[in-house]
Scaffold this active site. Structure first.
Site, PDB file in Angstrom:
ATOM      1  N   GLU A  55       0.815  -1.219   0.000  1.00 33.24           N
ATOM      2  CA  GLU A  55       0.000   0.000   0.000  1.00 33.24           C
ATOM      3  C   GLU A  55       0.847   1.267   0.000  1.00 33.24           C
ATOM      4  O   GLU A  55       0.408   2.310  -0.484  1.00 33.24           O
ATOM      5  CB  GLU A  55      -0.970   0.013   1.185  1.00 33.24           C
ATOM      6  N   PHE A 117     -11.145  -6.718  14.645  1.00 32.31           N
ATOM      7  CA  PHE A 117     -10.130  -7.260  13.750  1.00 32.31           C
ATOM      8  C   PHE A 117      -9.825  -6.251  12.640  1.00 32.31           C
ATOM      9  O   PHE A 117     -10.716  -5.735  11.997  1.00 32.31           O
ATOM     10  CB  PHE A 117     -10.603  -8.585  13.140  1.00 32.31           C
ATOM     11  N   GLN A 118      -8.569  -5.977  12.436  1.00 28.20           N
ATOM     12  CA  GLN A 118      -8.089  -5.031  11.416  1.00 28.20           C
ATOM     13  C   GLN A 118      -8.678  -3.639  11.573  1.00 28.20           C
ATOM     14  O   GLN A 118      -8.974  -2.955  10.599  1.00 28.20           O
ATOM     15  CB  GLN A 118      -8.335  -5.578  10.007  1.00 28.20           C
ATOM     16  N   LYS A 167     -17.389  -0.537   6.691  1.00 29.61           N
ATOM     17  CA  LYS A 167     -17.931  -1.609   5.866  1.00 29.61           C
ATOM     18  C   LYS A 167     -19.452  -1.524   5.720  1.00 29.61           C
ATOM     19  O   LYS A 167     -19.996  -1.709   4.631  1.00 29.61           O
ATOM     20  CB  LYS A 167     -17.555  -2.932   6.553  1.00 29.61           C
ATOM     21  N   MET A 476      24.448   9.420   1.119  1.00 30.69           N
ATOM     22  CA  MET A 476      24.256  10.733   1.721  1.00 30.69           C
ATOM     23  C   MET A 476      24.576  10.713   3.216  1.00 30.69           C
ATOM     24  O   MET A 476      25.154  11.647   3.757  1.00 30.69           O
ATOM     25  CB  MET A 476      22.818  11.215   1.482  1.00 30.69           C
TER      26      MET A 476
HETATM   27  C1  LIG Z   1      12.774   6.009   4.603  1.00 32.66           C
HETATM   28  C2  LIG Z   1      14.052   6.697   4.886  1.00 32.66           C
HETATM   29  N1  LIG Z   1      14.911   6.181   5.784  1.00 32.66           N
HETATM   30  C3  LIG Z   1      16.086   6.804   6.051  1.00 32.66           C
HETATM   31  C4  LIG Z   1      16.423   7.965   5.415  1.00 32.66           C
HETATM   32  C5  LIG Z   1      17.727   8.664   5.729  1.00 32.66           C
HETATM   33  N2  LIG Z   1      18.571   8.733   4.529  1.00 32.66           N
HETATM   34  C6  LIG Z   1      18.649   9.837   3.754  1.00 32.66           C
HETATM   35  S1  LIG Z   1      19.623   9.639   2.429  1.00 32.66           S
HETATM   36  C7  LIG Z   1      20.025   8.070   2.895  1.00 32.66           C
HETATM   37  C8  LIG Z   1      20.972   7.250   2.081  1.00 32.66           C
HETATM   38  C9  LIG Z   1      20.389   6.818   0.792  1.00 32.66           C
HETATM   39  O1  LIG Z   1      21.230   5.846   0.254  1.00 32.66           O
HETATM   40  P1  LIG Z   1      21.059   5.381  -1.243  1.00 32.66           P
HETATM   41  O2  LIG Z   1      19.638   5.064  -1.505  1.00 32.66           O
HETATM   42  O3  LIG Z   1      22.044   4.316  -1.539  1.00 32.66           O
HETATM   43  O4  LIG Z   1      21.383   6.708  -2.051  1.00 32.66           O
HETATM   44  P2  LIG Z   1      22.807   7.477  -2.157  1.00 32.66           P
HETATM   45  O5  LIG Z   1      22.791   8.555  -1.121  1.00 32.66           O
HETATM   46  O6  LIG Z   1      23.876   6.482  -1.921  1.00 32.66           O
HETATM   47  O7  LIG Z   1      22.797   8.050  -3.536  1.00 32.66           O
HETATM   48  C10 LIG Z   1      19.378   7.734   4.074  1.00 32.66           C
HETATM   49  C11 LIG Z   1      19.535   6.441   4.781  1.00 32.66           C
HETATM   50  C12 LIG Z   1      15.473   8.483   4.514  1.00 32.66           C
HETATM   51  N3  LIG Z   1      15.675   9.622   3.866  1.00 32.66           N
HETATM   52  N4  LIG Z   1      14.325   7.828   4.250  1.00 32.66           N
END
Ligand SMILES: Cc1ncc(C[n+]2csc(CCOP(=O)(O)OP(=O)(O)O)c2C)c(N)n1
Ligand SMILES: [Mg+2]
Lengths: 572, 167
Positions: A55, A117-118, A167, A476
């Site tokens: 979802e 439920f749910q 529902k 990042m």
């Molecule tokens: C759902 C979620 N969890 C954690 C983060 C924190 N976060 C921001 S950028 C990043 C790294 C992303 O890594 P990747 O997808 O390999 O992209 P890259 O930066 O290596 O290009 C993380 C963990 C986020 N933005 N979203």
């Protein structure tokens, strides 16, 4: 106005409403509390139901569809876990002001509150992340609630609206009526700006010595790109864009300064620091843009156009606020401009900054870099593609290096920064746009957050080009660890645990390629562009330790921008 | 500075929650919140007392206005207004203090609404400042229990129409 004395059930009313709203697609997943709706859906042919695999995927798809098409994205899920799985997608749409209507099944009204439920109080859970919501407790409120939900979602500042459908309400009988006119007495968005304010703005802009247009996603939502273009060209004004504003103004134009903010262009941020009149158009002075707010465009006279009054004076105090629809206001503004500003010297300054510190990266060591991939993509598609990026370093490189020509072409999770957005959002976009190539660009981390939807793309034979930029890291986060956390690479190395992405894509039925050589990039882009028999996948294995520059450290003034790798000790 | 904000609100499922949520979600101060029926069918009036600098209060007003279910939002602090609060206060008494407590109640124009062999309960109404003063005076006697309604307020003079302020 249509009415009939015939009694029909809630499920039939539901679809009659969607028909009136011209809904083409529903992104959904069935369950116990929506069975009656799915029973009816079996015989419906005026819209298409897209079966997702999770979802969260449905909500991102609906958002991708909404942002590529400008229409409302529609989601249908069951109660409880189906509903809670939509939370991230709803929050994402809320932060980026995307129009969604999310229908959630609910337990029968007599069981609400019983831990049935749910059962989940999804209206309560999503209250802070929806523009509005309805719990339909009586079938006679069903059609009016749906009518209002669609209206609220797409008018004013757009946003997600949730409609919770118990529902028994879906099973109950009622006559159907759908009023054309809509009157919500507490909700009256302002569209036309105050003319005196507009005149005041025009005067200030025409007398400016160093004016700057700072434009955001509002331009795209209101369809103001054409007006913006004319306004900027007529007055020779520099334009800088936020992440969500990319595409609002052609990136290839001489007047475009590209993106500003944390990973924005050096010259764009310099222009912010030195401008004397700042015109914010459909942008909200987000902290990733302003850095330290007290120093943001400190000496500039500030004009702010926004449809949401609560955005005005929220982060930065402005001199001339104008509340209304930015397209209408720009069109008025053009009419009342007393003359164009004389700003040749200002342009010279900007050009100097552009030469002083151009956007570069290491190209001579023969190793594959994301910047190169995006640059080639931009060239080879001539800025005409739709790029749906995920979140991380690759997202910033897309924003920096892809020169978007059109609005609704750069689709990315800005406000919430939701990893896992790109794969499903690109699928939604592919249902909306058939005549331009669509690229999904993810990192190796984020790709794994919603990759189940690859099967959705394949099942519907969508010609999406899925790219994974594999740097073997949560890049990042790794960048921040390197710069600000003593190079302690805590839990960001995915190298040893990443799956074989080509095999993964193949398992979902996609044609898949991988390379780590710059000389393969052009060919692979061609392969993707020429392949239209469903989705295709390419993994680019890039340099692991690359960092995104320029960078304004979080909370710093944008004048404290780091333009290239320096001694980390000096950076905090 | 404290601000008293008056809101006309649709009497609809979840409308109150949206207002209350806003205060927690945005981290605004909430000193008191009251809600009750008005002269208009299906319209409730909420009175909220909040505080913050001008910029924050400006945001509070704008965010309240933004809600679909709010019909009218007014910062009464900018207007002539009447503010009232009601308090029920139970106090334990000893032999000598009963008369004193009754006197204090009189001075604040309160009413004794309940008495038993240990405690008396008084009902006080008035501007919030007066209730505060009474509470201060009663404190040394040992307040057993207290319930305050929070502030209700109305603008004086001219009427407020049901219509959201154009911003
Ligand atoms: C759902 C979620 N969890 C954690 C983060 C924190 N976060 C921001 S950028 C990043 C790294 C992303 O890594 P990747 O997808 O390999 O992209 P890259 O930066 O290596 O290009 C993380 C963990 C986020 N933005 N979203
Ligand atoms: Mg990565």
């Amino acid at each position: 106005m249509s009415s009939s004395k015939k009694f029909i059930n809630g499920a039939e009313i539901f679809f009659e409403c969607l028909r009136r709203e011209n809904v083409e697609y529903i992104f959904g997943y069935p369950g116990g509390s929506t069975l009656k709706i799915y029973e009816r859906l079996y015989d419906i042919d005026f819209l298409k139901h897209i079966l997702v695999r999770h979802e969260q995927g449905a909500t991102h798809m609906a958002e991708g569809y909404a942002r590529a098409s400008g229409k409302v994205g529609v989601v249908l899920v069951t109660s409880g876990p189906g509903a809670t799985n939509t939370v991230t997608g709803i929050a994402n749409a809320y932060m980026d002001s995307s129009p969604l209507v999310v229908f959630t099944g609910q337990v029968p009204t007599n069981l609400i509150g019983n831990d049935a439920f749910q059962e989940a109080d999804i209206v309560g859970i999503t209250r802070p992340i929806t523009k509005h919501s309805f719990l339909v407790r009586d079938v006679k409120d069903l059609a009016p609630s749906i009518r209002k939900a669609f209206y609220i979602a797409q008018s004013g500042r757009p946003g997600p609206v949730l409609v919770d459908l118990p529902k028994n309400v879906i099973n109950a009988l009622c006559t159907f009526e759908y009023s054309e006119k809509i009157e919500i007495r507490g909700y009256k968005p302002t569209y036309s700006g105050h003319i005196n304010q507009i005149k005041k703005a025009a005067k200030v802009i025409s007398q400016a010595k160093r004016p700057l247009l700072y434009v955001g996603g509002g331009i795209i939502m209101s369809g103001a790109s054409q007006e913006l273009r004319s306004f900027a060209i007529e007055n020779n004004l520099p334009v800088t864009m936020t992440l969500q504003g990319l595409g609002a103004f052609p990136g290839t134009s001489e007047l475009s300064l590209g993106m500003l903010g944390m990973h924005g262009m050096y010259w764009a941020n310099q222009a912010i620091n030195h401008c004397d009149v700042l015109v914010a158009l459909g942008a909200r002075f987000d902290d990733r843009v302003t850095g330290k707010v007290d120093t943001f465009a400190k000496d500039a006279f500030k004009i702010h156009v926004d449809i949401d009054p609560s955005c005005i004076d929220k982060n930065v105090k402005v001199d001339v606020p104008i509340v209304g629809d930015v397209r209408q206001i720009l069109s008025e503004l053009r009419k009342v401009m007393p003359g164009k500003p004389k700003i040749d010297k200002w342009w010279e300054e900007i050009k100097t900054w552009q030469k002083e510190c151009p956007l570069t990266y290491d190209m001579n060591d023969g190793r594959l870099r994301t910047e190169y991939v995006i640059e080639r993509l931009s060239e080879k598609t001539r800025g005409e593609a739709i790029i749906v990026s995920d979140v991380g370093q690759h997202q910033m490189w897309v924003a920096q290096h892809y020169k978007f020509n059109h609005p609704r072409s750069h689709i990315s999770s800005g406000g919430l920064g939701t990893m896992g957005f790109s794969v499903p959002a690109s699928i939604g976009a592919a249902f909306a746009v058939k005549d331009r190539p669509i690229f999904s660009v993810s990192g190796d981390g984020g790709f794994q957050m919603n990759l189940q939807e690859l099967i959705t793309a394949n099942y519907y034979k969508l010609p999406i080009k899925f790219i994974v930029i594999n740097n073997s890291f949560l890049g990042m986060v790794r960048q921040w660890q390197e710069l600000f956390f003593d190079e302690k690479y805590s839990f960001t190395n995915l190298g040893e645990s990443n799956p074989d992405f080509v095999k993964v894509a193949e398992a979902f039925g996609l044609k898949a390629y991988s390379t780590d050589r710059p000389q393969d990039v052009d060919d692979l882009i061609d392969t993707m562009l020429n392949y239209n028999d469903g989705p295709i996948f390419v993994e680019f294995k890039v340099v692991k330790e690359d960092m995104v520059f320029p960078m304004v450290p979080s909370g710093a003034s944008i004048s404290e921008m780091i333009v290239k790798r320096l001694n980390p000790q000096r950076m905090v | 500075m404290k601000h008293t904000i008056s809101i006309l609100l649709e009497n609809r499922f979840g409308a109150f929650d949206r207002v209350a949520n806003l205060f927690s979600g945005k981290g605004f101060n909430l000193h008191s919140i009251t809600i009750g029926e008005t002269e208009i069918k299906d319209v409730m009036r909420m009175t909220i007392v909040t505080s913050g600098n001008d910029q924050i209060v400006d945001q509070v007003l704008k965010q309240l206005n933004r809600l679909v279910d709010t019909l009218k939002v007014v910062d009464l602090s900018e207007h002539e207004r009447t503010e009232r609060e009601l308090a029920l206060i139970s106090i334990n008494y000893q032999k000598g203090t009963l008369e004193e407590l009754k006197n204090i109640c009189d001075i604040f124009r309160g009413k004794v609404v309940d008495i038993n062999n240990k405690s008396i309960m008084m009902e006080l109404t008035g501007p919030p400042a007066k209730i505060n003063a009474a509470v201060n005076v009663l404190m040394p006697y040992g307040i057993k229990e207290m319930a305050r309604t929070g502030t209700v307020a109305l603008k004086r003079g001219e009427q407020i129409n049901i219509q959201k302020k154009e911003m």
